[in-house]
Design an enzyme around this catalytic site. Structure first.
Site, PDB file in Angstrom:
ATOM      1  N   LYS A  11       0.822  -1.216   0.000  1.00 32.53           N
ATOM      2  CA  LYS A  11       0.000   0.000   0.000  1.00 32.53           C
ATOM      3  C   LYS A  11       0.865   1.280   0.000  1.00 32.53           C
ATOM      4  CE  LYS A  11      -4.021  -2.156   2.222  1.00 32.53           C
ATOM      5  NZ  LYS A  11      -5.014  -2.044   3.335  1.00 32.53           N
ATOM      6  N   TYR A  51     -12.504  -2.003  -3.910  1.00 33.66           N
ATOM      7  CA  TYR A  51     -13.029  -2.071  -2.542  1.00 33.66           C
ATOM      8  C   TYR A  51     -14.558  -1.971  -2.509  1.00 33.66           C
ATOM      9  CZ  TYR A  51      -8.490  -1.942  -0.135  1.00 33.66           C
ATOM     10  OH  TYR A  51      -7.244  -2.246   0.370  1.00 33.66           O
ATOM     11  N   PHE A  59     -15.539   3.901   6.700  1.00 36.36           N
ATOM     12  CA  PHE A  59     -14.182   4.316   6.328  1.00 36.36           C
ATOM     13  C   PHE A  59     -13.930   4.237   4.824  1.00 36.36           C
ATOM     14  CE2 PHE A  59     -14.028  -0.186   7.657  1.00 36.36           C
ATOM     15  CZ  PHE A  59     -13.519  -0.778   6.502  1.00 36.36           C
ATOM     16  N   ARG A  87      -2.248 -14.270   4.661  1.00 41.82           N
ATOM     17  CA  ARG A  87      -3.017 -13.622   5.727  1.00 41.82           C
ATOM     18  C   ARG A  87      -2.273 -13.727   7.059  1.00 41.82           C
ATOM     19  NH1 ARG A  87      -7.188 -10.163   4.418  1.00 41.82           N
ATOM     20  NH2 ARG A  87      -7.415 -10.220   6.678  1.00 41.82           N
ATOM     21  N   THR A  93      -5.637  -6.730  10.862  1.00 44.06           N
ATOM     22  CA  THR A  93      -5.942  -5.461  10.184  1.00 44.06           C
ATOM     23  C   THR A  93      -5.421  -4.275  10.987  1.00 44.06           C
ATOM     24  OG1 THR A  93      -7.961  -6.499   9.345  1.00 44.06           O
ATOM     25  CG2 THR A  93      -7.798  -4.090   9.168  1.00 44.06           C
ATOM     26  N   ARG A 104       2.368  -6.322   9.358  1.00 41.63           N
ATOM     27  CA  ARG A 104       1.677  -5.159   9.912  1.00 41.63           C
ATOM     28  C   ARG A 104       2.243  -4.776  11.282  1.00 41.63           C
ATOM     29  NH1 ARG A 104      -4.316  -6.892   7.659  1.00 41.63           N
ATOM     30  NH2 ARG A 104      -4.354  -5.537   5.819  1.00 41.63           N
ATOM     31  N   ASN A 114      -2.088   0.321   6.681  1.00 43.84           N
ATOM     32  CA  ASN A 114      -1.582  -0.913   7.286  1.00 43.84           C
ATOM     33  C   ASN A 114      -0.750  -1.750   6.307  1.00 43.84           C
ATOM     34  OD1 ASN A 114      -3.658  -1.830   5.728  1.00 43.84           O
ATOM     35  ND2 ASN A 114      -4.845  -2.726   7.389  1.00 43.84           N
ATOM     36  N   HIS A 117      -2.358  -5.338   1.541  1.00 40.56           N
ATOM     37  CA  HIS A 117      -3.649  -5.996   1.323  1.00 40.56           C
ATOM     38  C   HIS A 117      -3.377  -7.449   0.991  1.00 40.56           C
ATOM     39  CE1 HIS A 117      -7.591  -7.047  -0.364  1.00 40.56           C
ATOM     40  NE2 HIS A 117      -6.891  -7.692  -1.283  1.00 40.56           N
ATOM     41  N   GLU A 128      -9.573 -10.772  -7.677  1.00 39.40           N
ATOM     42  CA  GLU A 128      -8.652  -9.644  -7.494  1.00 39.40           C
ATOM     43  C   GLU A 128      -7.449  -9.746  -8.443  1.00 39.40           C
ATOM     44  OE1 GLU A 128      -9.922  -8.937  -2.816  1.00 39.40           O
ATOM     45  OE2 GLU A 128      -7.893  -9.645  -3.256  1.00 39.40           O
TER      46      GLU A 128
HETATM   47  P1  IDP Z   1      -8.003  -6.597   5.779  1.00 39.28           P
HETATM   48  O1  IDP Z   1      -7.171  -5.692   4.894  1.00 39.28           O
HETATM   49  O2  IDP Z   1      -7.235  -7.065   6.989  1.00 39.28           O
HETATM   50  O3  IDP Z   1      -8.614  -7.749   5.015  1.00 39.28           O
HETATM   51  P2  IDP Z   1     -10.641  -5.338   5.754  1.00 39.28           P
HETATM   52  O4  IDP Z   1     -11.647  -5.452   6.861  1.00 39.28           O
HETATM   53  O5  IDP Z   1     -10.895  -6.112   4.502  1.00 39.28           O
HETATM   54  O6  IDP Z   1      -9.202  -5.717   6.372  1.00 39.28           O
HETATM   55  O7  IDP Z   1     -10.502  -3.799   5.422  1.00 39.28           O
HETATM   56  C1  IDP Z   1      -9.892  -3.360   4.230  1.00 39.28           C
HETATM   57  C2  IDP Z   1      -8.981  -2.202   4.555  1.00 39.28           C
HETATM   58  O8  IDP Z   1      -9.764  -1.113   5.007  1.00 39.28           O
HETATM   59  C3  IDP Z   1      -7.982  -2.440   5.690  1.00 39.28           C
HETATM   60  O9  IDP Z   1      -6.829  -3.146   5.285  1.00 39.28           O
HETATM   61  C4  IDP Z   1      -7.675  -1.018   6.109  1.00 39.28           C
HETATM   62  O10 IDP Z   1      -6.758  -0.394   5.198  1.00 39.28           O
HETATM   63  C5  IDP Z   1      -9.033  -0.364   5.975  1.00 39.28           C
HETATM   64  N1  IDP Z   1      -9.799  -0.417   7.231  1.00 39.28           N
HETATM   65  C6  IDP Z   1     -10.376  -1.500   7.792  1.00 39.28           C
HETATM   66  N2  IDP Z   1     -11.006  -1.183   8.940  1.00 39.28           N
HETATM   67  C7  IDP Z   1     -10.813   0.141   9.108  1.00 39.28           C
HETATM   68  C8  IDP Z   1     -11.220   1.079  10.119  1.00 39.28           C
HETATM   69  O11 IDP Z   1     -11.892   0.751  11.095  1.00 39.28           O
HETATM   70  N3  IDP Z   1     -10.823   2.388   9.941  1.00 39.28           N
HETATM   71  C9  IDP Z   1     -10.078   2.788   8.856  1.00 39.28           C
HETATM   72  N4  IDP Z   1      -9.691   1.943   7.894  1.00 39.28           N
HETATM   73  C10 IDP Z   1     -10.039   0.637   8.011  1.00 39.28           C
HETATM   74 MG    MG Z   2      -9.971  -7.623   3.420  1.00 40.25          MG
END
Ligand code: IDP
Ligand code: MG
Length: 140
Positions: A11, A51, A59, A87, A93, A104, A114, A117, A128
């Site tokens: 990212k 997304y 968010f 993962r 996350t 992370r 973070n 992805h 994807e």
């Molecule tokens: P993941 O990347 O661990 O699979 P997801 O729930 O799929 O997590 O969320 C996608 C992306 O959205 C996260 O990697 C992060 O960049 C962002 N994100 C997720 N939850 C939050 C939040 O509560 N606040 C701000 N950004 C978030």
């Molecule tokens: Mg995800």
């Protein structure tokens, strides 16, 4: 055990800090092989489409803005149980909850910025991968 392919994004928070190599090394050390890779700057439309599943989350707009704030590196990773393995090495996350030794935990700046992805299912991995790569761009 089976050889799988999964999809990864390094990212903008990571490319900004010159961490493409550092992140990739952690992926490789986890047993994943980079079989496709390119550095791109996503358009707003591309990021929104990628997304789309999160479109209703509070968010979403911030996430799209972040993902287009700089270049990213999109990758296809191959290996035994690649989806789950990726993962695992990514970590939670929210970096505050990520295990020691995960990408992370080591690199992420915040729950949003973070660093990586990773696809969350084999079905999504295929979708994807096809979103960013033509079959001939993937060389295993
Ligand atoms: P993941 O990347 O661990 O699979 P997801 O729930 O799929 O997590 O969320 C996608 C992306 O959205 C996260 O990697 C992060 O960049 C962002 N994100 C997720 N939850 C939050 C939040 O509560 N606040 C701000 N950004 C978030
Ligand atoms: Mg995800």
């Amino acid at each position: 055990m089976s050889t799988e392919r999964t999809f990864s994004i390094i990212k903008p928070d990571a490319t900004r800090r010159n961490l493409t190599g550092g992140v990739t090394k952690m992926l490789e050390d986890a047993g994943l092989r980079v079989v496709a890779s390119k550095r791109i700057h996503m358009t707003k439309e591309q990021a929104e489409g990628f997304y789309a599943v999160h479109a209703e989350r509070p968010f979403f707009n911030d996430l799209v803005s972040f993902m287009i704030s700089g270049p990213v590196v999109v990758q296809v990773l191959e290996g035994e149980n690649a989806m789950a393995r990726n993962r695992e090495v990514m970590g939670a996350t929210n970096p505050a909850n990520a295990d020691e030794g995960t990408i992370r935990k080591v690199y992420a700046e915040s729950i949003e910025a973070n660093t990586v992805h990773g696809s969350d299912s084999l079905e999504n991995a295929a979708i994807e991968i096809a979103y960013f790569f033509k079959p001939e761009e993937i060389v295993g």
